[in-house]
Design an enzyme around this catalytic site. Structure first.
Site, PDB file in Angstrom:
ATOM      1  N   TYR A   1      -5.781  14.911  -1.609  1.00 14.20           N
ATOM      2  CA  TYR A   1      -5.694  14.027  -2.773  1.00 14.20           C
ATOM      3  C   TYR A   1      -7.085  13.480  -3.124  1.00 14.20           C
ATOM      4  O   TYR A   1      -7.495  13.490  -4.284  1.00 14.20           O
ATOM      5  CB  TYR A   1      -4.699  12.896  -2.480  1.00 14.20           C
ATOM      6  CG  TYR A   1      -4.721  11.784  -3.485  1.00 14.20           C
ATOM      7  CD1 TYR A   1      -4.190  11.979  -4.756  1.00 14.20           C
ATOM      8  CD2 TYR A   1      -5.273  10.547  -3.176  1.00 14.20           C
ATOM      9  CE1 TYR A   1      -4.219  10.965  -5.688  1.00 14.20           C
ATOM     10  CE2 TYR A   1      -5.304   9.532  -4.100  1.00 14.20           C
ATOM     11  CZ  TYR A   1      -4.769   9.742  -5.361  1.00 14.20           C
ATOM     12  OH  TYR A   1      -4.806   8.735  -6.288  1.00 14.20           O
TER      13      TYR A   1
ATOM     14  N   GLU B   1       1.585   4.012  -7.976  1.00  8.48           N
ATOM     15  CA  GLU B   1       0.859   2.827  -7.504  1.00  8.48           C
ATOM     16  C   GLU B   1       1.801   1.640  -7.367  1.00  8.48           C
ATOM     17  O   GLU B   1       1.697   0.863  -6.413  1.00  8.48           O
ATOM     18  CB  GLU B   1      -0.317   2.493  -8.426  1.00  8.48           C
ATOM     19  CG  GLU B   1      -1.413   3.534  -8.434  1.00  8.48           C
ATOM     20  CD  GLU B   1      -2.133   3.731  -7.110  1.00  8.48           C
ATOM     21  OE1 GLU B   1      -1.988   2.918  -6.183  1.00  8.48           O
ATOM     22  OE2 GLU B   1      -2.877   4.726  -7.006  1.00  8.48           O
TER      23      GLU B   1
ATOM     24  N   TRP C   1      -0.546   4.455   1.365  1.00  4.46           N
ATOM     25  CA  TRP C   1      -0.651   5.503   0.347  1.00  4.46           C
ATOM     26  C   TRP C   1      -0.115   6.826   0.880  1.00  4.46           C
ATOM     27  O   TRP C   1       0.488   7.591   0.129  1.00  4.46           O
ATOM     28  CB  TRP C   1      -2.096   5.631  -0.129  1.00  4.46           C
ATOM     29  CG  TRP C   1      -2.244   6.578  -1.276  1.00  4.46           C
ATOM     30  CD1 TRP C   1      -3.005   7.702  -1.301  1.00  4.46           C
ATOM     31  CD2 TRP C   1      -1.602   6.510  -2.555  1.00  4.46           C
ATOM     32  NE1 TRP C   1      -2.880   8.336  -2.521  1.00  4.46           N
ATOM     33  CE2 TRP C   1      -2.016   7.624  -3.313  1.00  4.46           C
ATOM     34  CE3 TRP C   1      -0.696   5.621  -3.144  1.00  4.46           C
ATOM     35  CZ2 TRP C   1      -1.580   7.875  -4.610  1.00  4.46           C
ATOM     36  CZ3 TRP C   1      -0.263   5.872  -4.445  1.00  4.46           C
ATOM     37  CH2 TRP C   1      -0.707   6.984  -5.160  1.00  4.46           C
TER      38      TRP C   1
END
Length: 187
Positions: free
Chosen positions: A18, A40, A48
Site C-alpha cells: 500500500y 479512513e 490500518w
C-alpha cells in the site's frame, strides 16, 4: 525500495505494498476518493492493517463505491452488510457510508465533483512535506480541521480532523513520506 521506507509500512507486506503503490499518490477520481473517506472512517480506533486486510470486503459490501447506488440505500442495509461481508462490524460506521454517499452526491452537484470539493483545501495540488522522522509527522493540521468542519457541516460522519488528515495523506493531498523514503518526491 530500500529499508528507508517510512517506518509504519514495514510491519506487514500489505502495508508495504500500500505504501509503495498508493499512499501519498494524488487521487482525483470521485469513486476512489469516496473509498478512502470510507476506509479512513472505518479505521478510527483500529490499526490500518486491519482495514487493509478487509479492503476487498469493503469494496464488495459497498458496491465498489458507486455513489449513485450507495446514496439510494440507507441504514436498513447495515444488518445485511454485517452478516455477509468482511468489514468492521460497527453499525454507525457502516450506516455512515450511505449518508456520506448522499452528502458526496450533493458536493458533486455543488462543486462539479467530489474531487473539486476536497482538493480545494490544498489549492488543487499536493502539499509536499519534508519530514525526516516519523515523530515529526502530525496527526492533524489546520487544513484537516477545516476539511473536517466543511464535511461535517455538509452531513458527513466519521470525518474528524485526524481522519481527514489521514485521508489527505492517503490520497496525496499531503505527501508525508519521510525524506529518506524513495517516495518522498512523488507528485
Amino acid at each position: 525500495m530500500t529499508d528507508t521506507t517510512c517506518a509504519w509500512a514495514m510491519n506487514h507486506p500489505l502495508e508495504r505494498e500500500y505504501h509503495d503503490a498508493e499512499w501519498g499518490v494524488p487521487v482525483f477520481d470521485d469513486q476512489k476518493l469516496f473509498e478512502f473517506i470510507t476506509l479512513e472512517g472505518a479505521q478510527a480506533g483500529l490499526s490500518w492493517i486491519t482495514i487493509l486486510k478487509k479492503r476487498e470486503g469493503y469494496r464488495s459490501a459497498f458496491l465498489n463505491y458507486d455513489l449513485d447506488a450507495l446514496a439510494a440505500l440507507n441504514e436498513d442495509n447495515v444488518a445485511t452488510v454485517i452478516e455477509n461481508f468482511d468489514v468492521v462490524r460497527h453499525k454507525g460506521k457502516i450506516a455512515s457510508v450511505y449518508s456520506n454517499a448522499r452528502a458526496a452526491k450533493e458536493l458533486q452537484e455543488e462543486f462539479g465533483s467530489l474531487s473539486n470539493a476536497l482538493w480545494q483545501f490544498v489549492d488543487g495540488k499536493p502539499v509536499i512535506n519534508r519530514w525526516s522522522a516519523m515523530d515529526q509527522v502530525p496527526a492533524s493540521s489546520e487544513v484537516s480541521k477545516e476539511m473536517s468542519k466543511f464535511l461535517k457541516k455538509r452531513g458527513f460522519k466519521f470525518v474528524g480532523e485526524t481522519i481527514c488528515y489521514a485521508f489527505m495523506q492517503a490520497t496525496g493531498m499531503v505527501n508525508d513520506h519521510l525524506t529518506s523514503c524513495p517516495k518522498a518526491n512523488v507528485e
